[in-house]
Design an enzyme around this catalytic site. Structure first.
Site, PDB file in Angstrom:
ATOM      1  N   GLY A 220       0.886  -1.139   0.000  1.00 53.54           N
ATOM      2  CA  GLY A 220       0.000   0.000   0.000  1.00 53.54           C
ATOM      3  C   GLY A 220       0.928   1.193   0.000  1.00 53.54           C
ATOM      4  N   CYS A 221       0.397   2.364  -0.343  1.00 49.66           N
ATOM      5  CA  CYS A 221       1.246   3.541  -0.353  1.00 49.66           C
ATOM      6  C   CYS A 221       1.548   3.940   1.097  1.00 49.66           C
ATOM      7  CB  CYS A 221       0.527   4.647  -1.097  1.00 49.66           C
ATOM      8  SG  CYS A 221       1.580   5.991  -1.575  1.00 49.66           S
ATOM      9  N   GLN A 222       0.607   3.666   1.990  1.00 52.38           N
ATOM     10  CA  GLN A 222       0.707   4.133   3.374  1.00 52.38           C
ATOM     11  C   GLN A 222       1.338   3.102   4.301  1.00 52.38           C
ATOM     12  OE1 GLN A 222      -0.146   7.017   4.795  1.00 52.38           O
ATOM     13  NE2 GLN A 222      -1.186   8.067   3.148  1.00 52.38           N
TER      14      GLN A 222
ATOM     15  N   SER B 277      -5.300   3.343   0.607  1.00 45.79           N
ATOM     16  CA  SER B 277      -3.997   2.858   0.180  1.00 45.79           C
ATOM     17  C   SER B 277      -3.156   2.261   1.307  1.00 45.79           C
ATOM     18  CB  SER B 277      -3.229   4.007  -0.474  1.00 45.79           C
ATOM     19  OG  SER B 277      -2.087   3.518  -1.098  1.00 45.79           O
TER      20      SER B 277
END
Ligand SMILES: Cc1ncc(COP(=O)(O)O)c(C=O)c1O
Lengths: 141, 414
Positions: A50-52, A118
C-alpha cells in the site's frame, strides 16, 4: 463457525464500545496480539504494497480450507488484519472466495477498506479471495 | 476580503478565516483542523467568485474570436498572466507560461531543454530532497539522451551539503534542478548561492517553487533564476493551473513541448512555424477559468501582504515546533535553520499511518506517508512521516489541538 457467524460475533463485540477511542484501542490491542507471520514469509513474494502501510500475507492450504497468517508495519492496519484473518482463516476455499465482508461496514470501519486509503487492506482481501478461488479450482480437478 | 490593520506585519486571522467557508466544516463531529495546506491549500471566496463570474459572464474561447465576448475572455485570461508577472517580478509576460502545475512545468523543461541541450555523458544535478516530480522527468530525459543524474546529498538536519554541490558542478553539467522549499522537511534551500555557483559556470538553474510560492516573496529577476515553476492550488488558487517562468533566451532556444492549436503561426503539411512566446508553449485551449482564479489568488495574497503572511506562519512554526518537541518520544524530521511552516515528525514505535488515523478521528487533517519523496525517506531510513503544514488561515488553537491529538496518539499507540 461459519464466516457469517464470526462476522455477527464481531459486530456484537463492537456494539459495546462507547466511542471511537475504545474501538481503536481494541483494534490496536488486536494488532499487538495478532500471531506474527513466520519471518520467512515477510519477503517480496508475500508483500502487498500500500502507499501508506505494508502488508504481508501467507496462505497455507489445509485440505479444502485455507489458513491465513499476515502482518503489517502499521498497528491499526494489523488490528484490522486480525479481524479479517479471524473471519476468513480456516474456512472453506469456496466460502472465502464468495465471502461478503459486511462486518467492516457495520462496525464503522469501512473507510479502512477503501482503495483511496492505500493501506494495502483492499489488495489483501482481494488476494485472500483469489487464494480461495485458486484452491477451490485446484480441488475441483 | 479581510480587513488588514495598518501594521503590515500583523493580520487578523479570524477575518482571514471568514474568507474560507470550508474551515467552518466539522470532521468526525468535531470542528475541523486543517493542517495539510502543503498538499493543497483552501480557496478564498474571492477566487471561487472570480471563476464563477468568468463562467457565468465571460466564457468564450481565447485568442481566436473576432467578437466582443471572446475578447473579454482573452482579456480575463491574459490579466491572470499579467498579475502573475507582477507577483514574481518577471521581466515580461512572454516569460510567464501557463501550465497545469509544477509537475508539468518541470516536465516541459526536462523534455524541451533536454532534447535540445542534453547529450550522452552530460550531467543533470538534482538533490536528495526532491519531490518525485523533480526526479522522474529528469530520469526519463536522461534515459533518452544518455545523460547522467547527479544528486546533492542532505545532512541529518535536512540541509543540502553545499560543498558536495560545488564539487559536482563541472563542464558536463547542463542544468541544475532543485527544490526551493522542501515539502517534506520544510527546509528553505540557499537558492541564491545555488544559482550563483551554477551561473559561474554558465549552467542554468530550475527551481521547483511549489512549496515556496505560498510562503515567500519570489522575485525571479533578483534571484536571476532561469526557470521557476509552481502550482496554483498550493497558493490559494484552483487546481489544474500553474506557472512556468523561463528566461526569454532559454524559451526561445527551446523547441515546443506539445503541438496543437494556439501554439502555431502557420501550418502546412510541409512546415509549421511556431507562434511567439508565451503561446509557443501553450498548445490547445488553455485552462482559462484557472488562469482567472490564479489571478484572483495573486490579488488575495498581495492584499494580505507577504510580510504579514511570513510573520504569521513563522509564529506558528515556532509555536508548533516548541510544543511538539515537548512530547515524549517525538522525533522531528527536518530541523534546518531556515524553514517554512512545515513540521514533519515521527512517534517512537508508531507508524505514521497509525498516528494519522487517530488524528483523523479527532478531526485533525494531516498528511502521512512518504510525501512523494521516497529517496529522502530512504536517506533517513524511515517509512514516512506525519506532516503538519500551516497556512495563513491556521491558528495557535489549531496547533493546540494537534498537540493534544499527538499526545493522545502517543498514549494509545504506546
Ligand atoms: C516540492 C513539490 N514539487 C512538486 C509538487 C507537484 O505539484 P503538482 O502536483 O501541483 O504538480 C509538489 C506537490 O506536492 C511539491 O510539494
Amino acid at each position: 463457525m461459519s464466516i457469517n457467524e464470526i462476522q455477527e460475533e464481531i459486530v456484537d463485540e463492537f456494539s459495546f464500545f462507547g466511542d471511537w477511542m475504545e474501538k481503536y484501542e481494541y483494534i490496536i490491542d488486536l494488532g499487538k496480539s495478532l500471531p506474527q507471520i513466520d519471518e520467512q514469509y515477510k519477503d517480496e513474494d508475500h508483500i502487498i504494497k500500500g502507499c501508506q502501510s505494508r502488508v504481508w500475507l501467507h496462505a497455507e492450504p489445509k485440505g479444502n480450507q485455507i489458513q491465513f497468517t499476515a502482518d503489517s508495519d502499521a498497528i491499526i492496519t494489523k488490528g484490522l488484519i486480525a479481524l479479517l484473518v479471524r473471519v476468513l482463516s480456516d474456512q472453506k476455499a469456496a466460502d472465502i472466495a464468495e465471502a461478503d465482508l459486511y462486518f467492516i461496514d457495520k462496525i464503522g470501519l469501512k473507510e479502512h477498506l477503501s482503495p483511496t486509503r492505500s493501506n494495502g487492506l483492499v489488495s489483501m482481501v482481494k488476494q485472500m479471495k483469489l487464494y480461495g478461488l485458486a484452491i477451490q479450482a485446484k480441488n475441483a480437478n | 476580503m479581510s480587513t488588514i490593520t495598518a501594521d503590515t506585519t500583523s493580520l487578523d486571522v479570524q477575518a482571514i478565516r471568514s474568507d474560507f467557508p470550508i474551515l467552518e466544516r466539522e470532521m468526525r463531529n468535531k470542528p475541523m483542523v486543517f493542517l495539510d495546506s502543503a498538499a493543497s491549500s483552501q480557496k478564498p471566496d474571492s477566487v471561487v467568485k472570480a471563476m464563477d463570474y468568468y463562467y457565468q459572464q465571460q466564457n468564450a474561447n481565447v485568442h481566436r474570436g473576432v467578437y466582443q465576448l471572446s475578447q473579454e475572455a482573452t482579456d480575463a485570461y491574459e490579466k491572470g498572466r499579467h498579475l502573475v508577472q507582477g507577483f514574481i517580478n518577471a521581466a515580461s509576460e512572454k516569460e510567464v507560461l501557463f501550465v497545469r502545475g509544477t509537475t508539468e512545468g518541470i516536465n516541459l523543461v526536462a523534455s524541451s531543454y533536454g532534447r535540445k541541450f542534453l547529450q550522452e555523458g552530460d550531467e543533470v544535478i538534482i538533490s536528495a530532497m526532491e519531490h518525485h516530480s523533480n526526479i522522474v522527468p529528469w530520469q526519463l530525459i536522461c534515459e533518452q539522451t544518455g545523460a547522467k543524474l547527479r544528486v546533492i546529498p542532505v545532512t541529518d538536519e535536512g540541509e543540502l551539503i553545499m560543498e558536495e554541490y560545488e564539487q559536482m558542478l563541472n563542464e558536463r553539467t547542463k542544468i541544475v534542478a532543485v527544490v526551493h522549499v522542501s515539502n517534506t522537511l520544510g527546509t528553505i534551500n540557499p537558492v541564491e548561492r545555488i544559482i550563483e555557483l551554477a551561473h559561474a559556470k554558465d549552467i542554468p538553474v530550475l527551481l521547483d517553487g511549489a512549496q515556496a510560492i505560498p510562503h515567500l516573496k519570489i522575485d525571479v529577476q533578483a534571484l536571476d533564476v532561469d526557470f521557476y515553476t509552481f502550482s496554483g492550488h498550493k497558493m490559494f488558487g484552483p487546481t489544474g493551473i500553474g506557472i512556468l517562468y523561463g528566461k526569454e533566451k532559454w524559451l526561445n532556444a527551446m523547441p515546443p513541448y506539445q503541438g496543437g492549436g494556439e501554439m502555431i503561426e502557420t501550418v502546412s503539411f510541409e512546415k509549421t512555424t511556431f507562434n511567439e512566446l508565451p503561446h509557443k508553449f501553450e498548445a490547445g485551449t488553455p485552462d482559462i477559468a484557472g488562469a482567472v482564479g490564479l489571478g484572483a489568488a495573486v490579488e488575495y495574497m498581495e492584499q494580505i501582504g507577504h510580510e504579514a503572511i511570513q510573520k504569521h506562519e513563522h509564529d506558528l512554526l515556532v509555536y508548533g515546533t516548541e510544543a511538539l518537541s515537548k512530547i515524549p518520544g517525538i522525533r522531528l524530521i527536518g530541523t534546518a535553520e531556515d524553514k517554512a511552516s512545515v513540521i514533519s515528525f515521527l512517534l517512537d514505535g508508531a507508524h505514521p499511518y497509525d498516528v494519522g488515523t487517530i488524528l483523523d478521528q479527532m478531526g485533525i487533517a494531516v498528511r502521512t506517508g512518504h510525501h512523494c519523496t521516497q529517496p529522502l525517506m530512504d536517506r533517513y531510513g524511515i517509512p514516512g512521516t506525519v506532516r503538519a503544514s500551516f497556512a495563513v488561515y491556521n491558528t495557535k488553537e489549531d496547533i493546540d489541538r494537534l498537540v493534544e491529538g499527538v499526545r493522545r496518539a502517543a498514549k494509545m499507540l504506546a
